[in-house]
Motif scaffolding. Structure first.
Motif, short mmCIF file in Angstrom:
data_model
loop_
_atom_site.label_atom_id
_atom_site.label_comp_id
_atom_site.label_asym_id
_atom_site.label_seq_id
_atom_site.Cartn_x
_atom_site.Cartn_y
_atom_site.Cartn_z
N LEU A 93 0.85 -1.19 0.00
CA LEU A 93 0.00 0.00 0.00
C LEU A 93 0.88 1.23 0.00
CD1 LEU A 93 -1.62 -2.37 1.59
CD2 LEU A 93 -3.15 -0.52 2.21
N VAL A 94 0.55 2.20 -0.83
CA VAL A 94 1.36 3.40 -1.03
C VAL A 94 0.51 4.64 -0.80
CG1 VAL A 94 2.81 4.66 -2.66
CG2 VAL A 94 2.77 2.15 -2.72
N ALA A 95 1.06 5.61 -0.07
CA ALA A 95 0.32 6.84 0.24
C ALA A 95 0.15 7.71 -1.01
CB ALA A 95 1.03 7.62 1.33
N ASP A 96 -1.04 8.26 -1.16
CA ASP A 96 -1.32 9.16 -2.29
C ASP A 96 -1.11 10.62 -1.94
OD1 ASP A 96 -2.02 7.10 -4.03
OD2 ASP A 96 -4.14 7.16 -3.46
N ALA A 120 1.94 -6.30 7.38
CA ALA A 120 3.01 -5.54 8.06
C ALA A 120 2.90 -4.08 7.67
CB ALA A 120 4.38 -6.09 7.66
N SER A 121 3.03 -3.18 8.65
CA SER A 121 2.84 -1.77 8.37
C SER A 121 3.86 -0.90 9.10
CB SER A 121 1.43 -1.33 8.78
OG SER A 121 1.35 -1.14 10.18
N ARG A 122 3.87 0.36 8.73
CA ARG A 122 4.58 1.38 9.50
C ARG A 122 3.82 1.63 10.79
NH1 ARG A 122 7.19 5.20 5.30
NH2 ARG A 122 7.13 6.74 6.94
N ILE A 134 3.17 2.17 2.96
CA ILE A 134 2.46 2.13 4.22
C ILE A 134 2.46 0.74 4.81
CG2 ILE A 134 0.18 2.37 5.29
CD1 ILE A 134 -0.40 4.55 3.21
N ALA A 135 2.19 -0.26 3.97
CA ALA A 135 2.05 -1.62 4.47
C ALA A 135 2.24 -2.61 3.33
CB ALA A 135 0.67 -1.83 5.11
N GLY A 136 2.41 -3.88 3.69
CA GLY A 136 2.49 -4.96 2.72
C GLY A 136 1.66 -6.13 3.20
N THR A 137 1.05 -6.87 2.26
CA THR A 137 0.19 -7.98 2.62
C THR A 137 0.59 -9.23 1.85
OG1 THR A 137 -1.47 -7.71 0.87
CG2 THR A 137 -1.70 -6.32 2.81
N ARG A 138 0.46 -10.38 2.50
CA ARG A 138 0.64 -11.66 1.80
C ARG A 138 0.21 -12.79 2.71
NH1 ARG A 138 6.29 -12.95 -0.11
NH2 ARG A 138 5.16 -14.79 -0.76
N ALA A 163 -5.92 4.25 7.03
CA ALA A 163 -6.38 5.47 6.38
C ALA A 163 -5.27 6.51 6.49
CB ALA A 163 -7.66 6.00 7.01
N VAL A 164 -5.21 7.41 5.54
CA VAL A 164 -4.30 8.55 5.60
C VAL A 164 -5.15 9.81 5.73
CG1 VAL A 164 -2.55 9.92 4.41
CG2 VAL A 164 -2.47 7.41 4.26
#
Length: 342
Positions: A93-96, A120-122, A134-138, A163-164
């Motif tokens: 996930l990447v912040a816009d 896993a996230s910040r 922001i995070a990664g999923t698997r 959410a941002v």
């Protein structure tokens, strides 16, 4: 999905990415999921240690890692972010936009407790910038039962895990206390620090006052800035229990709702956070201890991004800062819990 010898895989479809790692040179995909194995691929596959391969055989009720990663992404993705292409069963996930990362922590823990899957996230409640991961999923295995992923969706609930909150433009008034500053006996070294920190956010300093140590004047200056349209007022200094330190009382005299006077954070234990209501406007007033002037990271760095994002701060949340609230002055900043990085 079934396992076959690599030498027998010609014509079969790979059901997962094959990764190649060359020290100091490369870590990437050698063959992607869906690749049809050719005769000339066999030596390359053997060179990365793949003597056996999983080839795809779709089974009812079983999901591939890429399908599962998409489900986890859908659980996570909230406002102002997007996902990367799935790669090796992972979506990031990447912040816009620039903003404050908010996490539904209990739900995140609940999903990660399901087993065979991970998010896993910040750290939450810290600033992120446009383009930041922001995070990664698997999932952990290559395939997983659909029923387990359905249970993860139910566990997460209806709201996204992340959410941002975009930062908002803030007009800031600075009230610099201390008779020694007002009389010019010492140079004001506090305000430049505040201006530097505020410059990291969409903040405009609309003015500075020097009320000395007069309690009534400090109160009047705070209210004057609010009347002039300030979205935030910062009072620097005068926050200890010495007789001449009158900032806390002056803030209280404005009629502000005091959230806390004191925080379990070092440096920064003498923080005061309050809010003044003006119609629909709720203006934060911060009383900052002297440590903000000289320490690299303090409680101010925890509170400021939340204030700029219009994220209300409660007494209970400040109390929770106690875990990870001790600055160790690391060369690579770990205060609190590596939330700032270097």
């Amino acid at each position: 999905m079934r396992e076959i010898r690599t030498e027998d895989a010609v014509g079969h479809i790979l059901c997962h990415d094959i990764t190649q790692i060359i020290k100091d040179e490369k870590k990437g995909v050698l063959f992607k999921k869906g690749h049809v194995v050719k005769e000339e691929d066999i030596p390359a596959l053997l060179s990365v240690g793949k003597e056996h391969l999983y080839v795809w055989e779709k089974q009812e009720g079983i999901l591939h890692e890429n399908e599962a990663a998409q489900i986890l992404y859908d659980i996570c993705a909230g406002d102002h972010m997007h996902g990367t292409e799935v790669k090796e069963g992972k979506i990031e996930l990447v912040a816009d936009c620039d903003g404050l990362l908010k996490i539904r922590r209990e739900a995140l823990i609940a999903v990660n407790s399901q087993g065979e899957m991970m998010i896993a996230s910040r750290h939450g409640d810290f600033p992120v910038h446009k383009g930041d991961k922001i995070a990664g999923t698997r999932i952990i295995p290559l395939v997983i039962e659909k029923e387990k992923m359905d249970r993860a969706v139910q566990t997460a609930g209806e709201s996204p895990l992340f959410a941002v909150l975009p930062f908002k433009k803030k007009r800031v008034g600075i009230v610099t206390t201390g008779s020694e500053v007002k009389k010019g006996l010492i140079k004001d070294t506090f305000t430049p620090v505040l201006r530097d920190k505020l410059s990291e956010y969409p903040c405009e300093v609309i003015g500075q006052s020097l009320p000395g140590d007069e309690r009534e004047q400090i109160t009047a200056d705070i209210l004057k800035f609010i009347d002039e349209g300030a979205d935030m007022v910062i009072c620097s200094g005068g926050m200890s229990v010495d007789p001449d330190d009158r900032t806390p009382g002056a803030i209280k005299d404005t009629g502000a709702d005091i959230v806390t006077y004191g925080a379990p954070v070092l440096p920064g234990a003498m923080l005061l956070l309050a809010y003044i209501q003006r119609g629909e406007r709720r203006i934060p007033v911060l009383g900052l201890p002297g440590c903000v002037m000289y320490a690299k990271r303090t409680v101010f760095d925890l509170i400021l991004p939340r204030v700029v994002a219009d994220d209300p701060v409660t007494r209970e949340e400040i109390a929770a800062y106690g875990e990870g609230g001790l600055c160790l002055s690391c060369e690579s900043c770990t205060f609190p819990n590596c939330g700032f990085g270097k």
